[in-house]
Motif scaffolding. Sequence first.
Motif, short mmCIF file in Angstrom:
data_model
loop_
_atom_site.label_atom_id
_atom_site.label_comp_id
_atom_site.label_asym_id
_atom_site.label_seq_id
_atom_site.Cartn_x
_atom_site.Cartn_y
_atom_site.Cartn_z
N TYR A 120 -0.87 83.68 48.42
CA TYR A 120 -1.74 84.88 48.55
C TYR A 120 -3.05 84.63 48.92
CZ TYR A 120 1.80 87.27 45.29
OH TYR A 120 2.99 87.62 44.92
N VAL A 121 -3.62 85.83 49.37
CA VAL A 121 -5.02 85.67 49.63
C VAL A 121 -5.73 86.74 48.64
CG1 VAL A 121 -4.76 84.77 52.12
CG2 VAL A 121 -4.76 87.23 51.49
N VAL A 122 -6.98 86.68 48.52
CA VAL A 122 -7.78 87.69 47.64
C VAL A 122 -9.25 87.89 48.28
CG1 VAL A 122 -6.56 86.46 45.37
CG2 VAL A 122 -8.75 85.64 46.15
N ARG A 123 -9.49 89.08 47.74
CA ARG A 123 -10.83 89.59 47.98
C ARG A 123 -11.70 89.99 46.70
NH1 ARG A 123 -10.96 94.61 52.12
NH2 ARG A 123 -9.62 95.92 50.97
N PHE A 124 -12.76 90.10 46.79
CA PHE A 124 -13.76 90.46 45.38
C PHE A 124 -14.67 91.86 45.80
CE2 PHE A 124 -12.44 86.38 44.60
CZ PHE A 124 -11.82 86.31 43.51
N LEU A 125 -14.78 92.56 44.85
CA LEU A 125 -15.51 93.78 45.05
C LEU A 125 -16.87 93.53 44.37
CD1 LEU A 125 -15.85 96.47 46.21
CD2 LEU A 125 -15.30 97.30 43.88
N ARG B 31 -3.09 90.10 48.21
CA ARG B 31 -2.13 90.41 49.11
C ARG B 31 -1.66 89.16 49.49
NH1 ARG B 31 -3.55 89.03 54.06
NH2 ARG B 31 -5.51 89.01 54.77
N THR B 32 -0.35 89.02 49.99
CA THR B 32 0.25 87.68 50.71
C THR B 32 -0.11 87.53 52.10
OG1 THR B 32 2.15 88.87 51.61
CG2 THR B 32 2.41 88.26 49.20
N THR B 33 0.02 86.18 52.52
CA THR B 33 -0.49 85.96 53.82
C THR B 33 0.38 86.64 54.85
OG1 THR B 33 0.99 84.10 53.86
CG2 THR B 33 -1.12 83.83 53.18
N ASP B 34 1.27 87.58 54.46
CA ASP B 34 2.13 88.35 55.34
C ASP B 34 1.62 89.78 55.20
OD1 ASP B 34 3.68 86.29 56.33
OD2 ASP B 34 4.96 86.51 54.76
N TRP B 35 0.57 90.11 54.44
CA TRP B 35 -0.20 91.53 54.46
C TRP B 35 0.68 92.57 53.52
CZ3 TRP B 35 -4.74 92.48 56.01
CH2 TRP B 35 -5.60 91.63 56.98
N ILE B 36 1.48 91.58 52.49
CA ILE B 36 1.94 92.54 51.16
C ILE B 36 1.49 92.53 50.13
CG2 ILE B 36 4.20 92.58 50.02
CD1 ILE B 36 5.63 91.15 52.28
N PRO B 37 0.97 93.68 49.66
CA PRO B 37 0.08 93.97 48.44
C PRO B 37 0.83 93.20 47.12
CG PRO B 37 0.30 95.97 49.54
CD PRO B 37 1.17 95.18 50.33
N ALA B 38 -0.13 92.65 46.31
CA ALA B 38 0.49 91.79 45.34
C ALA B 38 1.46 92.77 44.53
CB ALA B 38 -0.62 91.21 44.45
N ARG B 39 1.04 94.07 44.37
CA ARG B 39 1.99 95.04 43.58
C ARG B 39 3.37 95.39 43.97
NH1 ARG B 39 -1.80 98.11 45.83
NH2 ARG B 39 -0.87 99.84 47.25
N ASN B 40 3.63 94.86 45.36
CA ASN B 40 4.70 95.13 46.06
C ASN B 40 5.83 93.90 46.13
OD1 ASN B 40 4.01 97.76 46.38
ND2 ASN B 40 3.35 97.57 48.48
N THR B 41 5.41 92.82 45.65
CA THR B 41 6.12 91.72 45.82
C THR B 41 7.13 91.45 44.80
OG1 THR B 41 4.55 90.46 44.52
CG2 THR B 41 4.13 90.49 46.88
N LYS B 42 7.22 92.27 43.67
CA LYS B 42 7.95 92.11 42.64
C LYS B 42 7.78 90.78 41.94
CE LYS B 42 11.51 95.36 44.39
NZ LYS B 42 13.13 95.48 44.49
N GLU B 43 6.78 90.01 41.99
CA GLU B 43 6.56 88.91 41.29
C GLU B 43 5.56 89.14 40.21
OE1 GLU B 43 4.97 86.10 44.31
OE2 GLU B 43 6.91 86.23 45.57
N ARG B 44 5.44 88.08 39.29
CA ARG B 44 4.81 88.36 37.78
C ARG B 44 3.56 87.65 38.28
NH1 ARG B 44 5.09 89.28 32.40
NH2 ARG B 44 3.61 88.10 31.41
#
Length: 1171
Positions: A123-128, A85-98
């Motif tokens: 972006y920030v990430v986390r892992f399962l 997700r971005t640092t503004d809490w927007i999921p990566a799939r919703n940013t319209k970025e590749r």
Amino acid sequence: MPRLENILKTGHLKRIPFLIESQSADSGSSVRHNPAVFHIEDKYEWSTWFNVDHPGGKGDYEQLDAIRVYYRARVCDSPWDVEARTTDWIPARNTKERVHVDPAVGFWCVNAEQPAGKNCSNYVVRFLCPVDKQPESPGVWGPWSAWGLCPAQCGQVADQVRSRTCKTQSRWCIGSSVEGRQCKGPTCPDCNLQCVVGMVNAECTACTCQDHTVLGSVRSAGGLPGPGAAIMVSSSTPRLLTLTDHNGHFRVPGICPDGNTTLIVRLQNHAPQSVTMPLSAEHTTVFHVKLERAKKLYVQKNPESKARREGQTVAFCCKVAGTSEPDHYQWFHNGSLLEKSRYHYDNTLVLRNLQLNQAGEYYCRATNENGAIKSKPAMLTVIGQNEPSCNPKPESHLIRLPRDCYQNQTNSFYYDVGRCPVGTCTGQLDKGIRCKDSISFCCGVSKMEKRQITCQGYQLPTMVATQCGCKKCVETKAIVYGRAIAADTGEPLRFGHIYMDGLRVSRTGYKGTFSIHVPPDTQRLVLTFVDNMQKFVNTTKVLLFSTKGGAVYHEIKLLRKKPPVTIRSTDTNKLELGEVEGEEPMAEIEIPPNAFYKQNGEVFVGNVQASITFLDPRDVSTAAAAQSDLNFVDTEGDTLPLRTYGMFSVDFRDEEGGESLNAGEVKVGLDAAQVKMPEHLKTMKLWSLNPETGLWEEEGQFHAEKKRRGKREERTFLIGNMEIRERRLFNLDVPENRRCYVKVRAFRSERFVRSEQVEGVVMTLINMEPTPGYSSNPRAWGRFDSVITGPDGACLPAFCDDQKADAYSAYVMANLGGEELEAVASAPKLNPNTIGVLQPYLSKLNYRRTDHDDPRMKKTAFSINVAKPSPNTAEEANGPIYPFEKLKECEEALFSAPHFRFSRVEGDRYDYNTVPFNEDDPMSWTEDYLSWWPKPMEYRACYIKVKINSPHEINVRSRNMGGTHPRTVGQLYGLRDTRSIRDMDQSMVSAVCLEFKCSGMLYDQDRVDRSLVKVIPQGSCKRDGVNSMLQEYLVNHLPLAVNNDTNEFTMLAPLDPLGHNYGIYTVTDQDPRTAKEIALGRCFDGTSDGTSRVMKTSEGVALTFTCGDKEVTRQSVFQQLQSSPGRTTAGRPRRGNRRQRGDPAALRNSQRRSTRNPNKRSQTTGLSSKQ
């Protein structure tokens, strides 16, 4: 193909690893999903969010290899999934970025793959990760696809990829769904760059290694994170690779570990640092870089004044240092820029075939990317081929004669012996072109003749200068000495360390005393006093010294540290700054949570001992404790003054370990109501002190912000941000350009004769805030300046105003060797002739001595309105106030021009030298066998203590002649007259410490002369006794002087420094005034290592005389000098109080004879100061 959000089912969260690699019509991206789906129950958990990169450079790379460098323990070895997700809490799939996502690699977003004009988000990430350590059986992969096309351009290396899918839907397949391999692009034409490791990039400027990544962190000065630092690759044109993130971290892929590539790290206000890539076969290289604060340009060596004849060659040099060397030099002549194409200069300017019109001032200006600096000007004197190098005719110079040498020709006690002003001359120079002449030549006495002055019953010899010429300069040494004491109680700084240029050069003694030899070629003496006991704030001072040589006394006032308060590092903490009782605080400091750092850069958590010591300018007494000299260097390289609204020193320490802590973004708020001059609100800045140069450097700007103080009151604050790192002293200041100079002179007595001017006096001017009529608080001070008097006094810089005469006011005071000099009285009647400034200008300046309204106050300072002179008013054109651009006119003003005056309270003593010598100016020394001081760099002061049994104070003379040297035997060196000082407890006893000419080598260092000294009390006196140890020494060290006259004592002065047991006190120093001061202190105390300002009449005595009750009817030297006005050259008789040695506050219980009637006595009282 199902979308990601449709995979969520009730009761169980199901995620699919995915790779975004193509575009769709609706969102600009589509996902080719792995059909394998796995269920999250209690076997898996998400890690914390990570952000190790930011989208500067090529993009945002939140990849496992980088995350594990900083947070190895927080990520499992084989993550099952990744979420971004971005640092503004927007999921990566919703940013319209590749973007690219792979649990085995991490997450990455490439700027070049985004639409034109758009970069990746941060972006920030986390892992399962699995909870248990026993993973279930992995799924089965399908076959790999064919390799894709190689995207590399010519000379580049890139990755071509292929993919595979997981065939097992119930279990996740271990490994990557995508893999790549290196591929090379076509050969670039005309590129000769050869790479030992990696491939040439498309621009043919560097080698790249796509399988290698550089990770690192940058710390600023003090160990704080360095966000925004530029990471560049070194080349003929350095290229930006990336910027560090908010934590100071960076990631740069593609840099080859070839042992040759160099990275440059740059951060604002810090020195750039280079790191070279080590030769390595690893895929990752880690750097940790700690930067140092950038040193601004400063002048290490100014050009020297020189004299040349027409047609000769001269060289001027300036040495400038800084974090980066100056990249450009300019030279100026009388303010005009010299053409570089004509003179071909750098830091050295060479002028050949000199012409008369090339005389004048020369200075250099050096610049680099951090700013500019100007040197002090050097004076070039060009003399015609047939002109004398020095004016051969001596100037008039009056010396005071003994009491019985009144001169009828001049109707005075003065005699003109002439003098030659010291100045640079040509001399016999070689033809070498040097920055510093191999031999320095100065104008001085070239011929003297001996004359006899007719006195009452005898002839007094004197040497008169008859011709001046060019000769080798007298070698001298400059010394600063004094005491370091607390500003509040006077407690000495015991055994404190003294630093210069970061090195410890000395330490203070038990009583806070210090003495430091000024290194040759020192331009600006900056010393820092450090208290190892942590009682006082570290204090940096710019100390004045005499370039002619000799000692200058300084009293260093230190602020006592405020007791620390305990604060929590995890809380928001506010600390108020203000020391005036009953007044609102001047400012406040706000420290946000988690802002403290250890010296190694780690965040500190715990209790902090916080001590903030504030110097409040609303308290005038704090001016003496102010740090440095309140100057800064502007962008043009000019040194300019600041006006302070308060200084504060910070000290943060770990409560448990005592480690010094730094602080990140700290907010400083200045109460705008305390700034009385509205124009200062826009120019207020925050400054920090550079302890090596003593100059203030800008830390930040201020902006206005309204805040509430209390429940209802709303106030405007000027808010600024700062970091507390290696520097701990800060200032709230504004630059001020309304400046003038004030002309002040110091004299040996109230006669105010030109020949009795005193050099080496430290004059200090304290600028006060404007008067109430100018919308300000008159109690607060804004700036202080100090200048040392020369042969023509001193010009003190001050703030002034040309609109209102009383807009700015100032206090002026003078100090010589710890003694406060006395200003001219302003009450009960103002005497313009005595003050030195005529009416009506004097009334406009509103001259007031400090005791004007209260006689109990000290008389050692005066106040004036600093009114800028009007160009249309004739009586204001020649001083004592001069416009700032007329410094030269101020320094060279005639003695008759208006000036303010101070005088010494010297007490009853008189010195006469056959060969005249000014102890304030070591360069006035003359080579002669009859010189009182035989060596100009080593001064030996000798005193003998004489006890007098008499109801009266007696004048005692030492007559000093050559004793054993064939060139001086029977010839007079000089006379010393001193009046005895009454014992504080015994009214019938007094004592005197009498100077005599020390025995030793004469100036030619050929053979010793044991001076023949006669001690002669004035009046009806009889010698009662001689110290037995002194008598034994004289008997054992022949020849023995004849002592038949019991009214006096004669001896051949001892060669050895005997000490108090003999009643002889000898001190050798490189400054005559210091040597005499120390010897007098020991003589008063009657010890060989102590000091006293009170005469101890029974301790360490050499001779004892008993004098009759009847006073001498013949006037003493002191009475004659103060008798009828027709017998003095200027001034009025002193009616001040007699004091103990040099102590302006000591009381005398003695009676003083009237100069009008020797038989009439008047009781005097001492001075007192109002506390």
